[in-house]
Design an enzyme around this catalytic site. Structure first.
Site, mmCIF file in Angstrom:
data_model
loop_
_atom_site.group_PDB
_atom_site.id
_atom_site.type_symbol
_atom_site.label_atom_id
_atom_site.label_comp_id
_atom_site.label_asym_id
_atom_site.label_seq_id
_atom_site.Cartn_x
_atom_site.Cartn_y
_atom_site.Cartn_z
ATOM 1 N N CYS A 2 0.828 -1.208 0.000
ATOM 2 C CA CYS A 2 0.000 0.000 0.000
ATOM 3 C C CYS A 2 0.859 1.252 0.000
ATOM 4 O O CYS A 2 1.965 1.256 0.532
ATOM 5 C CB CYS A 2 -0.878 0.013 1.242
ATOM 6 S SG CYS A 2 -1.787 -1.505 1.480
ATOM 7 N N ARG A 28 2.388 1.284 -5.909
ATOM 8 C CA ARG A 28 2.559 0.455 -4.713
ATOM 9 C C ARG A 28 1.345 -0.415 -4.450
ATOM 10 O O ARG A 28 1.430 -1.429 -3.762
ATOM 11 C CB ARG A 28 2.821 1.333 -3.498
ATOM 12 C CG ARG A 28 4.183 1.961 -3.491
ATOM 13 C CD ARG A 28 4.413 2.656 -2.174
ATOM 14 N NE ARG A 28 4.568 1.719 -1.090
ATOM 15 C CZ ARG A 28 5.718 1.335 -0.587
ATOM 16 N NH1 ARG A 28 6.823 1.819 -1.060
ATOM 17 N NH2 ARG A 28 5.773 0.482 0.395
ATOM 18 N N TRP A 76 -3.340 -2.346 -1.535
ATOM 19 C CA TRP A 76 -3.073 -3.668 -2.117
ATOM 20 C C TRP A 76 -3.629 -4.644 -1.087
ATOM 21 O O TRP A 76 -3.062 -4.799 -0.009
ATOM 22 C CB TRP A 76 -1.575 -3.849 -2.303
ATOM 23 C CG TRP A 76 -1.165 -5.079 -3.049
ATOM 24 C CD1 TRP A 76 -1.043 -5.212 -4.399
ATOM 25 C CD2 TRP A 76 -0.787 -6.345 -2.495
ATOM 26 N NE1 TRP A 76 -0.627 -6.478 -4.706
ATOM 27 C CE2 TRP A 76 -0.467 -7.201 -3.565
ATOM 28 C CE3 TRP A 76 -0.706 -6.852 -1.202
ATOM 29 C CZ2 TRP A 76 -0.052 -8.520 -3.379
ATOM 30 C CZ3 TRP A 76 -0.301 -8.164 -1.015
ATOM 31 C CH2 TRP A 76 0.018 -8.978 -2.102
ATOM 32 N N ASN A 102 -0.362 0.382 6.238
ATOM 33 C CA ASN A 102 0.290 -0.566 5.346
ATOM 34 C C ASN A 102 0.920 -1.635 6.225
ATOM 35 O O ASN A 102 1.621 -1.299 7.181
ATOM 36 C CB ASN A 102 1.374 0.163 4.539
ATOM 37 C CG ASN A 102 2.146 -0.771 3.634
ATOM 38 O OD1 ASN A 102 1.677 -1.870 3.331
ATOM 39 N ND2 ASN A 102 3.320 -0.351 3.212
ATOM 40 N N GLY A 103 0.673 -2.908 5.933
ATOM 41 C CA GLY A 103 1.244 -3.976 6.761
ATOM 42 C C GLY A 103 0.153 -4.938 7.189
ATOM 43 O O GLY A 103 -0.926 -4.978 6.589
ATOM 44 N N GLU A 472 14.270 -14.822 -15.582
ATOM 45 C CA GLU A 472 13.819 -13.437 -15.505
ATOM 46 C C GLU A 472 12.987 -13.070 -16.738
ATOM 47 O O GLU A 472 11.980 -12.372 -16.632
ATOM 48 C CB GLU A 472 15.038 -12.505 -15.343
ATOM 49 C CG GLU A 472 14.727 -11.027 -15.322
ATOM 50 C CD GLU A 472 13.762 -10.583 -14.222
ATOM 51 O OE1 GLU A 472 13.451 -11.378 -13.310
ATOM 52 O OE2 GLU A 472 13.289 -9.436 -14.306
ATOM 53 N N LYS A 476 9.155 -11.684 -16.475
ATOM 54 C CA LYS A 476 8.679 -10.431 -17.090
ATOM 55 C C LYS A 476 7.477 -10.719 -17.962
ATOM 56 O O LYS A 476 6.482 -10.012 -17.923
ATOM 57 C CB LYS A 476 9.765 -9.788 -17.970
ATOM 58 C CG LYS A 476 10.888 -9.038 -17.323
ATOM 59 C CD LYS A 476 10.535 -7.859 -16.501
ATOM 60 C CE LYS A 476 10.102 -8.258 -15.136
ATOM 61 N NZ LYS A 476 10.956 -8.202 -14.025
ATOM 62 N N GLU A 479 4.336 -11.622 -15.871
ATOM 63 C CA GLU A 479 3.842 -10.505 -15.052
ATOM 64 C C GLU A 479 3.023 -9.507 -15.848
ATOM 65 O O GLU A 479 2.001 -9.030 -15.376
ATOM 66 C CB GLU A 479 5.035 -9.704 -14.497
ATOM 67 C CG GLU A 479 5.621 -10.214 -13.236
ATOM 68 C CD GLU A 479 6.751 -9.302 -12.792
ATOM 69 O OE1 GLU A 479 6.676 -8.817 -11.668
ATOM 70 O OE2 GLU A 479 7.702 -9.058 -13.566
ATOM 71 N N HIS A 495 13.981 -33.298 -19.683
ATOM 72 C CA HIS A 495 13.620 -34.094 -18.503
ATOM 73 C C HIS A 495 12.166 -33.888 -18.093
ATOM 74 O O HIS A 495 11.790 -34.204 -16.969
ATOM 75 C CB HIS A 495 14.556 -33.756 -17.336
ATOM 76 C CG HIS A 495 15.985 -34.104 -17.617
ATOM 77 N ND1 HIS A 495 16.407 -35.409 -17.782
ATOM 78 C CD2 HIS A 495 17.080 -33.323 -17.808
ATOM 79 C CE1 HIS A 495 17.701 -35.416 -18.055
ATOM 80 N NE2 HIS A 495 18.134 -34.156 -18.077
ATOM 81 N N LYS A 594 4.596 -3.013 -6.029
ATOM 82 C CA LYS A 594 6.031 -2.777 -6.200
ATOM 83 C C LYS A 594 6.852 -3.272 -5.024
ATOM 84 O O LYS A 594 7.905 -3.840 -5.180
ATOM 85 C CB LYS A 594 6.255 -1.278 -6.396
ATOM 86 C CG LYS A 594 7.691 -0.899 -6.741
ATOM 87 C CD LYS A 594 8.017 -1.293 -8.151
ATOM 88 C CE LYS A 594 9.468 -1.109 -8.502
ATOM 89 N NZ LYS A 594 9.847 -1.957 -9.628
HETATM 90 C C1 F6R Z 1 9.266 -8.530 -10.592
HETATM 91 C C2 F6R Z 1 9.533 -7.845 -9.340
HETATM 92 C C3 F6R Z 1 9.454 -8.641 -8.085
HETATM 93 C C4 F6R Z 1 10.522 -8.157 -7.093
HETATM 94 C C5 F6R Z 1 10.359 -8.882 -5.754
HETATM 95 C C6 F6R Z 1 11.436 -8.472 -4.783
HETATM 96 O O1 F6R Z 1 9.321 -7.687 -11.688
HETATM 97 O O2 F6R Z 1 9.776 -6.664 -9.315
HETATM 98 O O3 F6R Z 1 9.583 -9.999 -8.334
HETATM 99 O O4 F6R Z 1 11.778 -8.407 -7.636
HETATM 100 O O5 F6R Z 1 9.105 -8.585 -5.211
HETATM 101 O O6 F6R Z 1 11.452 -7.092 -4.600
HETATM 102 P P1 F6R Z 1 12.729 -6.355 -4.031
HETATM 103 O O7 F6R Z 1 13.804 -6.428 -5.028
HETATM 104 O O8 F6R Z 1 12.258 -4.955 -3.779
HETATM 105 O O9 F6R Z 1 13.097 -7.069 -2.763
#
Ligand code: F6R
Length: 599
Positions: A2, A28, A76, A102-103, A472, A476, A479, A495, A594
């Protein structure tokens, strides 16, 4: 998670300031949003709506809402679905208090049962709502607003960045435990937020709050106190990036802008660390750090992929190293010995990563945070911090921070070990910003994306340094397109996953260089081709893979370590253009946030 904003000292522009702050924080959390204004007129006005900030903006056109101080929130969801009634802020029974959070309040059910038994009326499913009612109890017992706020906070357990406003009180109160909260200061106005971009247009001077601290902001100033009410001396910091860095600068999406910022971000990351002319790497901040005898990485999501890559760097230098998913680390902790434990976390606030780092610390390990955010919890709590210097990243899907994490980990491994690879690797690092620019200038990813827009699923494969790149690339893709995508070690396809490969499942293979890993990957590509799956090869042309590929996404010739970065840029663009053609919400993909501040 949040987003939170609060403001005092802009009496004629409180609502406007809150909405502007929320627009900067929508990344966020974005399933609902709300504001509460209070101050002189004896009431707390709340307006909140499910859905994006636009819905709140629309609602505000039809209501009169006033106040000289205020708080705002983008949510969120954790407790209760994203609805108007679950949106923050939450009032007490009489509407004299509004609280946002938030939390997660872990003991909320017990408190809620008690409060319901003493006739408090709850109007949401959230854990947060216990707080305004606890405050109400304390106010009824004669406490001042500040004392009532403290009393309520003393009852809750869990994680929180929490803020409250009261009727007839021109002040905002806030507290933090395991969830980020930062104050913004200028001459006549004060702000609080979960993240600096929320108020960066108004001030560059910030104070980071620590766990267990409370703050009061009013028109006379700001004060931070500890849990017992004693004043805490805080040093204001000046943030180095400007507000423009948090705008879109003409790009359609933040993500595209951030992908294009990578050459600059990489230059920043390497500045003063990689010698412009010689073969020298230096990390001033670690001059006194003994070379690690073994390394454990903890991280989540994209940062976990960077951690897998980092572990390989150290292993290549002869140092035993392993990457762990932070969320699993505490559940099943590995023997720690004399390992250096490195948390890779862009935000520095990811609850799973912080909790793994705390576990490592408790068990006596030295800890190091590789992070983007100065003053973040990880940076403050670890014994050492290495900043990746990527600048603010607003797009929810990480892009430039991943590239900068890989670059920073290279510098770290080179500076703390004696790697036989040093010379070539340092040269490749020095050339990396230019190589990334070349990829950005010439990428054909948009048209390649268009060819496979109806695919059933996308599989990404790579070996060695290109294995984390494949993971990765798949992350991407899933997501931001919401399509099924998986990354595999190229050798693993046969496998099991090969059973899924069809004409409708493009396989994106990263085969750079002409080393053993590249040659073996080409072998795996032949297996795929034989099953009629389309192949998109990310290649520098040295492996001869073009022969088996339907399309290629070229990267310049370089070291396998830096090819992981240039290849990632192609994969980011492929995901971006696929999502754009599918009309997805690229900067705010569904169900994501985020900074994930709950475990
Ligand atoms: C994917 C992404 C997430 C973060 C993960 C960890 O695009 O951004 O998978 O990498 O939530 O976040 P941080 O790096 O802030 O600990």
């Amino acid at each position: 998670m949040c987003g939170i904003i609060g403001c005092v000292g802009r009496p004629n522009e409180t609502l406007e300031t809150l909405i502007h702050g929320l627009s900067k924080l929508e990344y966020r959390g974005y399933d609902s949003a709300g504001v509460a204004l209070a101050g002189r007129d004896g009431a707390v006005d709340i307006e909140k709506r499910a859905g994006k900030l636009e819905n709140l903006r629309g609602a505000l056109e039809n209501v009169e809402i006033e106040g000289t101080v205020g708080i705002g929130h983008t949510r969120w969801s954790t407790h209760g679905p994203p609805t108007d009634r679950n949106a923050h802020p939450h009032p007490d029974c009489d509407g004299d208090v509004a609280v946002l959070h938030n939390g997660i309040i872990e003991n909320f059910q017990t408190i809620r049962d008690e409060l319901v038994a003493s006739s408090h009326e709850f109007r949401s499913d959230t854990d947060t709502e216990v707080v305004p009612h606890l405050i109400e109890e304390a106010l009824d017992d004669g406490a001042t607003p500040e004392a009532a706020f403290r009393e309520a906070i003393s009852r809750i357990g869990g994680s929180y960045a929490i803020a409250a406003v009261f009727a007839d009180t021109e002040a905002v109160f806030c507290a933090r435990q395991d969830s980020p909260l930062v104050l913004g200061l200028n001459d006549d106005a004060y702000y609080l937020a979960s993240d600096v971009p929320a108020f960066r247009d108004y001030t560059d001077t910030v104070v980071y709050m620590e766990d267990g601290e409370f703050a009061r902001l009013d028109s006379n100033g700001w004060a931070v106190t500890d849990a017992s009410g004693e004043p805490v001396e805080k040093d204001p910091h000046v943030v180095e990036w400007d507000a423009e860095e948090t705008g879109k600068s003409g790009y359609d999406h933040y993500m595209l802008k951030e992908i294009h910022e990578q050459p600059r971000a990489l230059r920043e990351c390497l500045r003063g660390r990689v010698d412009e002319l010689g073969d020298h790497v230096e990390l001033e901040e670690f001059a006194g750090l003994a070379p690690p005898t073994s390394v454990q990485f903890v991280a989540c999501g994209t940062s976990y992929h960077a951690a897998l890559y980092g572990a390989q760097l150290f292993r290549e230098a002869g140092v035993p190293a392993q990457a762990f998913l932070a969320s699993e680390y505490r559940t099943s902790p590995p023997p720690i010995g004399s390992s250096l434990v490195i948390g890779v976390t862009q935000s520095g606030e990811t609850a799973d990563t912080l909790s793994a780092l705390r576990e490592a610390s408790r068990r006596g390990a030295q800890t190091l945070a590789v992070t983007n955010v100065i003053g973040s919890s990880a940076a403050r709590e670890c014994d050492h911090a290495l900043y990746i210097r990527a600048g603010p990243e607003i797009g929810v899907a990480a892009s430039k921070t991943f590239a900068s994490q890989l670059a920073a980990l290279n510098v770290l491994a080179l500076a703390t070990t004696r790697s036989a690879e040093s010379r070539k690797a340092i040269g490749a690092l020095r050339d990396l910003p230019g190589a990334v620019q070349a990829v950005l200038d010439d990428s054909t990813s948009e048209s390649v994306a268009g060819e496979y827009i109806d695919a059933d699923a996308y599989f990404f494969i790579g070996r060695g340094y290109q294995y984390p790149t494949a993971l990765e690339g798949a992350l991407k893709m899933k997501e931001i397109t919401y399509k099924h995508a998986e990354g595999f070690a190229a050798g693993e396809l046969k496998h099991g996953p090969l059973a899924l490969v069809t004409q409708r499942t493009p396989v994106i293979a990263i085969a750079v260089g002409d080393d053993e890993a590249a040659k073996k990957t080409v072998g795996n590509i032949k297996e795929v081709e034989a099953r009629n799956a389309p192949v998109i090869a990310v290649t520098d042309g040295r492996s001869g893979v073009e022969r088996y590929a339907d399309h290629t996404l070229p990267v310049p010739e370089s070291h396998p370590r830096t090819a992981a970065v240039t290849a990632s840029v192609q994969l980011q663009l492929l995901a971006y253009h696929s999502a754009a053609q599918l009309g997805r919400s690229i900067d705010k993909p569904r169900n994501l946030a985020k900074s994930v501040t709950v475990e």
